[in-house]
Scaffold this motif. Sequence first.
Motif, PDB file in Angstrom:
ATOM      1  N   ARG A 100       0.818  -1.216   0.000  1.00 62.05           N
ATOM      2  CA  ARG A 100       0.000   0.000   0.000  1.00 62.05           C
ATOM      3  C   ARG A 100       0.850   1.265   0.000  1.00 62.05           C
ATOM      4  NH1 ARG A 100      -5.081  -0.054   2.164  1.00 62.05           N
ATOM      5  NH2 ARG A 100      -4.566   1.710   3.496  1.00 62.05           N
ATOM      6  N   GLY A 101       2.102   1.180  -0.361  1.00 62.63           N
ATOM      7  CA  GLY A 101       2.955   2.360  -0.302  1.00 62.63           C
ATOM      8  C   GLY A 101       3.587   2.493   1.076  1.00 62.63           C
ATOM      9  N   VAL A 102       4.199   3.648   1.308  1.00 65.09           N
ATOM     10  CA  VAL A 102       4.903   3.858   2.562  1.00 65.09           C
ATOM     11  C   VAL A 102       3.952   3.688   3.750  1.00 65.09           C
ATOM     12  CG1 VAL A 102       4.508   6.342   2.587  1.00 65.09           C
ATOM     13  CG2 VAL A 102       6.505   5.407   3.750  1.00 65.09           C
ATOM     14  N   SER A 103       4.462   3.090   4.811  1.00 65.95           N
ATOM     15  CA  SER A 103       3.651   2.887   6.010  1.00 65.95           C
ATOM     16  C   SER A 103       3.589   4.169   6.831  1.00 65.95           C
ATOM     17  CB  SER A 103       4.253   1.771   6.864  1.00 65.95           C
ATOM     18  OG  SER A 103       5.528   2.142   7.358  1.00 65.95           O
ATOM     19  N   THR A 104       2.550   4.256   7.653  1.00 66.64           N
ATOM     20  CA  THR A 104       2.432   5.409   8.545  1.00 66.64           C
ATOM     21  C   THR A 104       3.627   5.481   9.483  1.00 66.64           C
ATOM     22  OG1 THR A 104       0.018   5.198   8.459  1.00 66.64           O
ATOM     23  CG2 THR A 104       0.941   6.538  10.240  1.00 66.64           C
ATOM     24  N   GLN A 105       4.132   4.323   9.902  1.00 68.21           N
ATOM     25  CA  GLN A 105       5.279   4.279  10.810  1.00 68.21           C
ATOM     26  C   GLN A 105       6.528   4.854  10.145  1.00 68.21           C
ATOM     27  OE1 GLN A 105       3.272   1.690  10.108  1.00 68.21           O
ATOM     28  NE2 GLN A 105       2.145   1.520  12.042  1.00 68.21           N
ATOM     29  N   ALA A 106       6.745   4.487   8.872  1.00 72.12           N
ATOM     30  CA  ALA A 106       7.910   5.001   8.159  1.00 72.12           C
ATOM     31  C   ALA A 106       7.794   6.497   7.930  1.00 72.12           C
ATOM     32  CB  ALA A 106       8.081   4.266   6.831  1.00 72.12           C
ATOM     33  N   ALA A 151       6.180   8.601   9.793  1.00 71.02           N
ATOM     34  CA  ALA A 151       6.371   9.270  11.081  1.00 71.02           C
ATOM     35  C   ALA A 151       7.848   9.339  11.453  1.00 71.02           C
ATOM     36  CB  ALA A 151       5.591   8.541  12.173  1.00 71.02           C
ATOM     37  N   LYS A 152       8.610   8.293  11.109  1.00 71.26           N
ATOM     38  CA  LYS A 152      10.038   8.266  11.454  1.00 71.26           C
ATOM     39  C   LYS A 152      10.772   9.428  10.813  1.00 71.26           C
ATOM     40  CE  LYS A 152      14.150   5.333  11.324  1.00 71.26           C
ATOM     41  NZ  LYS A 152      14.719   4.021  10.926  1.00 71.26           N
ATOM     42  N   HIS A 153      10.347   9.809   9.618  1.00 71.05           N
ATOM     43  CA  HIS A 153      11.039  10.907   8.940  1.00 71.05           C
ATOM     44  C   HIS A 153      10.408  12.264   9.245  1.00 71.05           C
ATOM     45  CE1 HIS A 153      13.324  13.016   5.864  1.00 71.05           C
ATOM     46  NE2 HIS A 153      12.186  13.622   5.539  1.00 71.05           N
ATOM     47  N   TYR A 154       9.084  12.349   9.138  1.00 67.53           N
ATOM     48  CA  TYR A 154       8.422  13.654   9.176  1.00 67.53           C
ATOM     49  C   TYR A 154       8.004  14.103  10.568  1.00 67.53           C
ATOM     50  CZ  TYR A 154       8.209  13.214   4.100  1.00 67.53           C
ATOM     51  OH  TYR A 154       8.535  13.070   2.780  1.00 67.53           O
ATOM     52  N   ASP A 155       7.695  13.175  11.441  1.00 67.60           N
ATOM     53  CA  ASP A 155       7.136  13.557  12.746  1.00 67.60           C
ATOM     54  C   ASP A 155       8.228  13.616  13.806  1.00 67.60           C
ATOM     55  OD1 ASP A 155       4.813  13.491  11.329  1.00 67.60           O
ATOM     56  OD2 ASP A 155       3.971  11.730  12.324  1.00 67.60           O
ATOM     57  N   VAL A 156       9.262  14.392  13.538  1.00 63.65           N
ATOM     58  CA  VAL A 156      10.365  14.487  14.493  1.00 63.65           C
ATOM     59  C   VAL A 156      10.321  15.797  15.268  1.00 63.65           C
ATOM     60  CG1 VAL A 156      11.892  12.885  13.306  1.00 63.65           C
ATOM     61  CG2 VAL A 156      11.896  15.265  12.608  1.00 63.65           C
ATOM     62  N   SER A 157      10.183  16.919  14.544  1.00 64.28           N
ATOM     63  CA  SER A 157      10.105  18.230  15.206  1.00 64.28           C
ATOM     64  C   SER A 157       9.806  19.279  14.151  1.00 64.28           C
ATOM     65  CB  SER A 157      11.430  18.566  15.905  1.00 64.28           C
ATOM     66  OG  SER A 157      11.471  19.938  16.265  1.00 64.28           O
ATOM     67  N   ASP A 158       8.682  19.969  14.294  1.00 59.99           N
ATOM     68  CA  ASP A 158       8.358  21.049  13.364  1.00 59.99           C
ATOM     69  C   ASP A 158       9.431  22.134  13.388  1.00 59.99           C
ATOM     70  OD1 ASP A 158       5.977  19.738  12.761  1.00 59.99           O
ATOM     71  OD2 ASP A 158       4.845  20.839  14.280  1.00 59.99           O
ATOM     72  N   GLU A 159       9.939  22.436  14.561  1.00 58.35           N
ATOM     73  CA  GLU A 159      10.945  23.486  14.686  1.00 58.35           C
ATOM     74  C   GLU A 159      12.245  23.088  13.992  1.00 58.35           C
ATOM     75  OE1 GLU A 159      12.453  27.093  15.335  1.00 58.35           O
ATOM     76  OE2 GLU A 159      10.399  26.468  15.725  1.00 58.35           O
ATOM     77  N   THR A 170      17.768   5.022   5.654  1.00 59.43           N
ATOM     78  CA  THR A 170      17.318   5.084   7.054  1.00 59.43           C
ATOM     79  C   THR A 170      16.678   6.437   7.362  1.00 59.43           C
ATOM     80  OG1 THR A 170      19.465   5.894   7.906  1.00 59.43           O
ATOM     81  CG2 THR A 170      19.171   3.505   7.698  1.00 59.43           C
ATOM     82  N   VAL A 171      17.164   7.502   6.718  1.00 57.50           N
ATOM     83  CA  VAL A 171      16.569   8.827   6.911  1.00 57.50           C
ATOM     84  C   VAL A 171      15.231   8.923   6.189  1.00 57.50           C
ATOM     85  CG1 VAL A 171      16.878  11.306   6.521  1.00 57.50           C
ATOM     86  CG2 VAL A 171      18.820   9.896   7.253  1.00 57.50           C
ATOM     87  N   TYR A 172      15.161   8.304   4.996  1.00 56.98           N
ATOM     88  CA  TYR A 172      13.935   8.287   4.190  1.00 56.98           C
ATOM     89  C   TYR A 172      13.490   6.830   4.015  1.00 56.98           C
ATOM     90  CZ  TYR A 172      15.530  12.988   2.968  1.00 56.98           C
ATOM     91  OH  TYR A 172      15.955  14.284   3.014  1.00 56.98           O
ATOM     92  N   PRO A 173      12.973   6.206   5.057  1.00 55.27           N
ATOM     93  CA  PRO A 173      12.630   4.784   4.967  1.00 55.27           C
ATOM     94  C   PRO A 173      11.496   4.514   3.983  1.00 55.27           C
ATOM     95  CG  PRO A 173      11.786   5.733   7.011  1.00 55.27           C
ATOM     96  CD  PRO A 173      12.641   6.780   6.374  1.00 55.27           C
ATOM     97  N   GLU A 216      22.948  15.075  12.245  1.00 52.22           N
ATOM     98  CA  GLU A 216      24.098  14.791  11.383  1.00 52.22           C
ATOM     99  C   GLU A 216      23.693  13.954  10.169  1.00 52.22           C
ATOM    100  OE1 GLU A 216      28.394  12.423  11.532  1.00 52.22           O
ATOM    101  OE2 GLU A 216      27.275  12.779  13.395  1.00 52.22           O
ATOM    102  N   ASP A 217      22.798  12.994  10.374  1.00 50.33           N
ATOM    103  CA  ASP A 217      22.345  12.162   9.253  1.00 50.33           C
ATOM    104  C   ASP A 217      21.631  12.995   8.195  1.00 50.33           C
ATOM    105  OD1 ASP A 217      23.401   9.952  10.482  1.00 50.33           O
ATOM    106  OD2 ASP A 217      21.485   9.125  11.159  1.00 50.33           O
ATOM    107  N   PHE A 218      20.773  13.917   8.628  1.00 48.62           N
ATOM    108  CA  PHE A 218      20.096  14.798   7.679  1.00 48.62           C
ATOM    109  C   PHE A 218      21.123  15.631   6.909  1.00 48.62           C
ATOM    110  CE2 PHE A 218      16.048  13.825   9.611  1.00 48.62           C
ATOM    111  CZ  PHE A 218      15.102  14.210   8.679  1.00 48.62           C
TER     112      PHE A 218
END
Length: 320
Positions: A8-14, A16-24, A200-203, A261-263
């Motif tokens: 079904r494409g990228v999972s919600t978990q994946a 969240a790992k990339h995008y839901d880290v910190s808006d700031e 790993t940054v863009y799972p 650092e990874d980003f």
Amino acid sequence: MPNSKGYRGVSTQAAAKHYDVSDEFFRIWLGPSLAYACGLWTDGADTLEKAQLRKEEYLLSQAGIRPGIRVLDVGCGYGGEMRRMVEEHDVESVTGITLSRAAVDWTQNLGIPRTDVRLENWIDHRPSAPYDAIICIEAMEHFARPGMSGRAKIQGYREFFKRCRSWMRPEGRLVVQTISWGHRFPLDVDILRDLYLATTVYPECNPSYLGELQAASDGLFDLVALRNDFDHYSRTLEVWLDNLRADRDRAAELVGPRKAEDFERCMALAVQAFADGWFYLHRLTFRPVPKPTKPARRFLINNVLARDSLPTPRFLQPNR
């Protein structure tokens, strides 16, 4: 994204790992617009914010955005395009879907009128009425995961195009901005190591080839406009990278030194990757065909008409 394994494409978990880290954290390097996509630059002096606004206007113009229409934004991010469509183009309504809870919360807090933002996979979307336009800005990279065959990718993309075709009015437009694979990467150990880090940054992220999108849309949409602005992404990334490096300590406080650092490493690699054409940045405008069909039978067209090399079929022989 349906295939034999029900992907079904990228999972919600994946996501969240990339995008839901910190808006700031994202604001540090994306800037106040939080536009997480390639800008559209001019040859002269320019700024990131101007390039992002110019990109929005180009894509919205290609989509035919105008007063009184209904729009779907697939992968709506932080709502920049949604706000512009409502405030500057007076659309009737915009539905935005994303797999990032942080993006949903952020966009809902903006209080943009006539918008509906949902935490939803496109394959689960059920519109209440047809759309006049659909935009998809750098979400298609998440429609396939590494290791999928070209055939499986095309099957998934075709399901997306089928659904978009069924969701929109016959005179509508579908506009896609997406990263695509370009020239073959050099076989360099350091580059391959950083590419592995990027997974790993863009799972669960695997860009398309342009040919895969053309094959997937065949018989459903006509491709009426195409740009390849890979050098624009290199320039966008250079600014993002400078912003992140300028506030590296704050970034580390927000997400941790390792993730920051990874980003930074991934963006540094991406500057080179886009500048050298290893990745492309395609902006595509599609128009629905009047009557959907199966993909073209190219063997038939290419060979039946080859009268000098093959016998002319009886039904094509001229009447005497």
